[in-house]
Design an enzyme around this catalytic site. Sequence first.
Site, mmCIF file in Angstrom:
data_model
loop_
_atom_site.group_PDB
_atom_site.id
_atom_site.type_symbol
_atom_site.label_atom_id
_atom_site.label_comp_id
_atom_site.label_asym_id
_atom_site.label_seq_id
_atom_site.Cartn_x
_atom_site.Cartn_y
_atom_site.Cartn_z
ATOM 1 N N CYS A 77 -1.672 0.494 -1.798
ATOM 2 C CA CYS A 77 -1.138 1.813 -1.480
ATOM 3 C C CYS A 77 -0.100 2.344 -2.469
ATOM 4 O O CYS A 77 -0.164 3.520 -2.834
ATOM 5 C CB CYS A 77 -0.640 1.895 -0.049
ATOM 6 S SG CYS A 77 0.034 0.393 0.634
ATOM 7 N N ARG A 112 -1.501 -12.384 -1.699
ATOM 8 C CA ARG A 112 -0.396 -12.575 -0.751
ATOM 9 C C ARG A 112 -0.184 -14.059 -0.567
ATOM 10 O O ARG A 112 -1.139 -14.805 -0.390
ATOM 11 C CB ARG A 112 -0.740 -11.928 0.602
ATOM 12 C CG ARG A 112 -0.975 -10.444 0.462
ATOM 13 C CD ARG A 112 -1.425 -9.821 1.764
ATOM 14 N NE ARG A 112 -1.677 -8.404 1.541
ATOM 15 C CZ ARG A 112 -2.135 -7.573 2.474
ATOM 16 N NH1 ARG A 112 -2.374 -8.043 3.700
ATOM 17 N NH2 ARG A 112 -2.341 -6.316 2.205
ATOM 18 N N GLN A 172 -9.709 -5.867 -0.887
ATOM 19 C CA GLN A 172 -9.805 -4.899 0.203
ATOM 20 C C GLN A 172 -10.735 -3.772 -0.207
ATOM 21 O O GLN A 172 -10.702 -3.330 -1.344
ATOM 22 C CB GLN A 172 -8.429 -4.298 0.493
ATOM 23 C CG GLN A 172 -7.416 -5.278 1.003
ATOM 24 C CD GLN A 172 -6.066 -4.614 1.207
ATOM 25 O OE1 GLN A 172 -5.561 -3.933 0.331
ATOM 26 N NE2 GLN A 172 -5.487 -4.815 2.375
ATOM 27 N N ASP A 222 -10.400 -0.775 0.080
ATOM 28 C CA ASP A 222 -9.273 0.073 0.443
ATOM 29 C C ASP A 222 -9.530 1.541 0.091
ATOM 30 O O ASP A 222 -10.327 1.857 -0.786
ATOM 31 C CB ASP A 222 -8.050 -0.402 -0.334
ATOM 32 C CG ASP A 222 -6.775 -0.240 0.463
ATOM 33 O OD1 ASP A 222 -6.830 0.341 1.559
ATOM 34 O OD2 ASP A 222 -5.724 -0.701 -0.020
ATOM 35 N N HIS A 276 -7.058 5.434 0.435
ATOM 36 C CA HIS A 276 -5.927 6.156 1.004
ATOM 37 C C HIS A 276 -6.267 7.629 1.036
ATOM 38 O O HIS A 276 -6.673 8.192 0.022
ATOM 39 C CB HIS A 276 -4.659 5.862 0.209
ATOM 40 C CG HIS A 276 -4.263 4.432 0.333
ATOM 41 N ND1 HIS A 276 -4.692 3.474 -0.553
ATOM 42 C CD2 HIS A 276 -3.567 3.789 1.296
ATOM 43 C CE1 HIS A 276 -4.243 2.293 -0.151
ATOM 44 N NE2 HIS A 276 -3.558 2.446 0.973
ATOM 45 N N LYS A 331 -1.398 1.417 13.750
ATOM 46 C CA LYS A 331 -2.757 1.247 13.235
ATOM 47 C C LYS A 331 -3.772 1.054 14.336
ATOM 48 O O LYS A 331 -3.430 0.745 15.481
ATOM 49 C CB LYS A 331 -2.803 0.070 12.261
ATOM 50 C CG LYS A 331 -2.294 -1.231 12.867
ATOM 51 C CD LYS A 331 -2.366 -2.349 11.841
ATOM 52 C CE LYS A 331 -1.914 -3.668 12.454
ATOM 53 N NZ LYS A 331 -2.182 -4.827 11.622
ATOM 54 N N HIS A 343 -4.130 4.902 5.564
ATOM 55 C CA HIS A 343 -4.634 3.700 4.893
ATOM 56 C C HIS A 343 -5.859 3.264 5.686
ATOM 57 O O HIS A 343 -5.808 3.271 6.905
ATOM 58 C CB HIS A 343 -3.653 2.534 4.969
ATOM 59 C CG HIS A 343 -2.265 2.829 4.523
ATOM 60 N ND1 HIS A 343 -1.686 2.156 3.487
ATOM 61 C CD2 HIS A 343 -1.327 3.695 4.985
ATOM 62 C CE1 HIS A 343 -0.442 2.585 3.334
ATOM 63 N NE2 HIS A 343 -0.196 3.516 4.223
#
Length: 648
Positions: A337, A366, A384, A386, A388, A472, A518
């Site tokens: 992000c 992570r 991910q 991902d 946005h 979320k 997200h």
Amino acid sequence: MVNITFPDHAVRQFPEGITGLEVAKSISEGLARNILSVKVDNEIWDVSRPIKKDVEIKFLTWDDEGGKATFWHSSAHLMAEAIEAIYPGVKFGIGPHIENGFYYDIDFVDHVISSEDFPKIESKMLELAREKQTFVRKEVSKKDALDYFTRKGDEYKVELLQELEDGQITFYESGRFIDLCRGPHLYDTGPIKAIKLLNIAGAYWRGDETRKQLTRIYGITFPKQKELTDWLILLEEAKKRDHRKLGKDLELFTFSQKVGLGLPIWLPKGTILRERLEMFLRKVQKKAGYQPVICPHIGSVELYKTSGHYQKYGESSFRPITTPVPGEEFFLKPMNCPHHCEVYKSKQRSYKELPIRFSEFGTVYRYEQSGELHGLTRVRGFTQDDAHIFCTTDQVKEEFKGVIDIVMLIFKALDFKDFTTQISLRDKNNQEKYIGSDENWDKAEKAILEVAEESGLNTVIVPGEAAFYGPKMDFLVKDALGRKWQLGTIQVDYNLPERFELEYIGNDNHKHRPVMIHRAPFGSMERFVAVLLEHTAGKFPLWLSPDQAIILPISEKYQNYAEKVFSLLNNSDIRSQIDDRNEKAGKKIRDAELMKIPYMLIVGEREETEGTVSVRKHCEGDLGPRKIEDFIRFVNEEVTKELGDIYL
RNA sequence: GCCGAUGUAGCUCAGCUGGUAGAGCAGCUGAUUUGUAAUCAGCUGGUCGGCGGUUCGAAUCCGUCCAUCGGCUCCA
């Protein structure tokens, strides 16, 4: 007299103080034998508890969730009694029923016990169960209750008691075991006929890692031995679907200590599978107006200070990467992000552009605790799917719905029917865990709750589970052993746009702040593949199979023809290979079946002269000969059918 | 990170109470030229997770570290 209403709305009168068991007996002896507890006005009661007013009643048996819950809760007491008999002086935490069975958290004080001790506990439990000890409910005053457990020296029960209000405290006594317990319980221990203690684990008292770790013993019980046997067989079958085993057997991925803990290595076949999934989502997202972007794997420490990740996770991340320049630091990116915020800021934005949707298969790192690592579902490096979405407040709901549609499309394409939807909100008593203003949180939470309501999804709301920057909605799917994993996630965020000072020019010619959503419909490629593997047991749909077909020449003599078939398939983008080992057809078929390859194409004398392949389908067997071009068409049709209007 | 268990050939596993390792599959070589779930024969392959210790002697006993498994905690 009291009026008792039955599930069929029939009402009958009984003397006041009659018990559920007696009511059942008045209907039939068989029912009375089978009931485990009774639902009285939506509360589950012991069958022996007197009914003193007009109520609605429903009898609960082994076939009801509530009945099983009672059975297993009583089994937990039975186990505690057995353990106390074998190891006097142990102290008890809590012992609830769970989805499949029960556990009890126990402080064994000086004893260290292991699964080797299970048989003797199990046989003690059986011995006690056969005594048909009745469960006796007793209402006790808080003072008496505290006295009892203080004298017994069980500080855990004392702690629990201190939080309870006088007048609502009950004890349950069965045999020589007395427990602080709300109930309900079985009439007696008699129905517990089959017992299996499953595993043993450490569990922090009250889930708090700063407190003492108790020993948790998990077990399961059944009214019949046969049911236990069946359940254990089911468990064995489930273990065969474990993605860690299938991943190795099907040569999809591996781990190497030398590369590093929790860092998955995708093997060629696994890579094809993953790329298929990515391709699928790319197509879906293209249609939905997403713009792919690509960002670096590391980011300056300043980026994460701005985003708030540094303050929040600096200590539990991989250590910063330093450079020859004193003071310069980079982090492996733990999230995409912040980068995407900078993509947004690359130029001035107008309201006319919104919503803007940046997507990226972004690999993040992570530092998960070593004890947490688990196959592909919990790793330290993962990708991910991902994206946005930057939009106006007014657009949030529609964008959110658009994402739900994508998640549903994926679940439908891959036949995930059994999922749960969870809405995670902030814990209002623990505000320091979160960043951002109350006002923004309220707006974001309201938006999610409204969308959930309107989407008709069956959601569970969990306070305190929100991300630190926003609430979320997560989609959870169970693995082969019933463990729940979060796949898709959608998060509304008013905070990062503020921290990054994101703006757009509105139609009023003034600057406004966009909202960020997200979202990752797969969640991570790693976890999704893991769950998909367990869901399909490795039998992937044709469009996903790393090898869609394998060509099996009957002998070396047909190698040339096999190569011709391979080349025709390859030209039509059908993934295949030739098994040119010096083995008999039976052996090649067996191995291809074990590798779960969808189609086996046997080629020999007949096929070569006729320009055909003999098609055998995985798990189904011989489909007979087919012209090569017919097989190609057949495969393409099957893929089209699986994917609908998505063309890969 | 914490609690408990486990760790023998590429894989699955055997190896009793300490006497320096064994099977099947896989792999390699050869024979066979094969028709819908395992062709036959021979061979290679392991400092028994690492490191220390006890012992005349350790895969086996003890300690420690690492990894894996089951949970707990955590999960941006």
